[in-house]
Scaffold this active site. Structure first.
Site, PDB file in Angstrom:
ATOM      1  N   GLU A 165       0.823  -1.206   0.000  1.00  0.00           N
ATOM      2  CA  GLU A 165       0.000   0.000   0.000  1.00  0.00           C
ATOM      3  C   GLU A 165       0.862   1.264   0.000  1.00  0.00           C
ATOM      4  OE1 GLU A 165      -4.150  -1.004   2.149  1.00  0.00           O
ATOM      5  OE2 GLU A 165      -2.396  -1.411   3.390  1.00  0.00           O
TER       6      GLU A 165
ATOM      7  N   GLU B 112      -4.087  -9.303   3.168  1.00  0.00           N
ATOM      8  CA  GLU B 112      -4.923  -9.087   4.349  1.00  0.00           C
ATOM      9  C   GLU B 112      -6.078 -10.074   4.475  1.00  0.00           C
ATOM     10  OE1 GLU B 112      -2.881  -5.108   3.753  1.00  0.00           O
ATOM     11  OE2 GLU B 112      -3.623  -6.745   2.499  1.00  0.00           O
TER      12      GLU B 112
END
Length: 269
Positions: free
Chosen positions: A123, A143
């Site tokens: 990210e 995730e």
């Protein structure tokens, strides 16, 4: 030179027009804990307010990882203490606004990626403007395999920066991708041998510094804003950095230097 006192998990230096930011927890593959986020917040604030800095480079120390994302041991302790719930963005968290949701960050940011860039590490790279990756780099938003969500923007940025169906394939499975595959998808600007990573990143920095800094900031601002605008609206919108650039000394210096057949001397004013 070393910049900002009392940094323990980030190495921050400024030399000339360039700021370098290294995530410095190599023993845990540069996993990001609350302290690191707090320190990074101070660093981004300093870069934004320092008029002498025109470009920044973000990397991870140790060579094995850019960052593997959130420190899961810390997260587990927070969850056990009843303080682990979080969703999108960094509001109310250490280091807010983090670079992943510091949407007005005007100066160009280059990610220099070696090794793992997973979860929040990926990210971070997605939030940068240019990504230079070593051929040993590995990217992934893992995730979903941990009962989490890519809440630092990955769930939003990956479908914008890669084909939607490909992005969903990675988001819904946590599958990783090589540096070569990331380049095929347009997520990486250049893939180089690990030994060449510093030199190739320096070349990108040099190319940016050859440009007028206000032009660079105006282009970044307008490009980011226009991604979600209809084209006619993009043309008529007002942009803060373009207003500054249009009336700047540098806007006069560039054409003058061309006519006079000499390199331009940028001042950022």
């Amino acid at each position: 030179m070393t910049s900002l006192p009392n940094l323990t998990s980030v190495v921050y230096r400024k030399q000339g027009r360039v700021a370098t930011v290294e995530l410095d927890r190599p023993e845990v593959l540069n996993a990001m804990d609350s302290r690191m986020h707090t320190e990074l917040g101070r660093v981004w604030d300093d870069i934004e307010r320092d008029d002498e800095i025109w470009v920044a480079v973000l990397s991870g120390r140790g060579g094995r990882a850019f960052s593997v994302g959130q420190d899961l041991k810390e997260l587990s302790r927070r969850i056990a203490g009843g303080d682990g719930y979080s969703t999108f963005g960094s509001a109310g968290k250490p280091g807010h606004p983090r670079i992943t949701d510091r949407f007005g960050f005007a100066k160009p940011l280059i990610a220099k990626v070696a090794g793992y860039a997973l979860g929040g590490g990926f990210e971070l790279a997605l939030a940068c403007d240019i990504v230079v990756a070593a051929d040993n780099a590995e990217f992934g938003l893992t995730e979903a395999r941990l009962g989490l969500i890519p809440g630092a923007g990955g769930v939003f940025r990956l479908p914008r920066q890669a084909p939607y169906r490909i992005a969903l394939g990675h988001l819904l499975t946590g599958r990783r991708m090589s540096a070569a595959r990331a380049a095929e998808l347009g997520l990486v600007n250049e893939v180089v041998a690990a030994d060449d990573l510093d030199a190739r990143t320096d070349a990108w920095v040099a190319d940016i510094l050859a440009c007028a800094p206000l032009s660079v900031r105006a282009i970044k601002e307008a490009a980011a804003a226009a991604v979600t605008m209809p084209l006619p609206e993009a043309f008529t919108a007002r942009y803060h950095w373009e207003t500054l650039r249009a009336g700047s000394a540098d806007a006069r210096e560039g054409p003058r230097a061309f006519v006079e057949k000499r390199p331009p001397i940028w001042t950022g004013r």
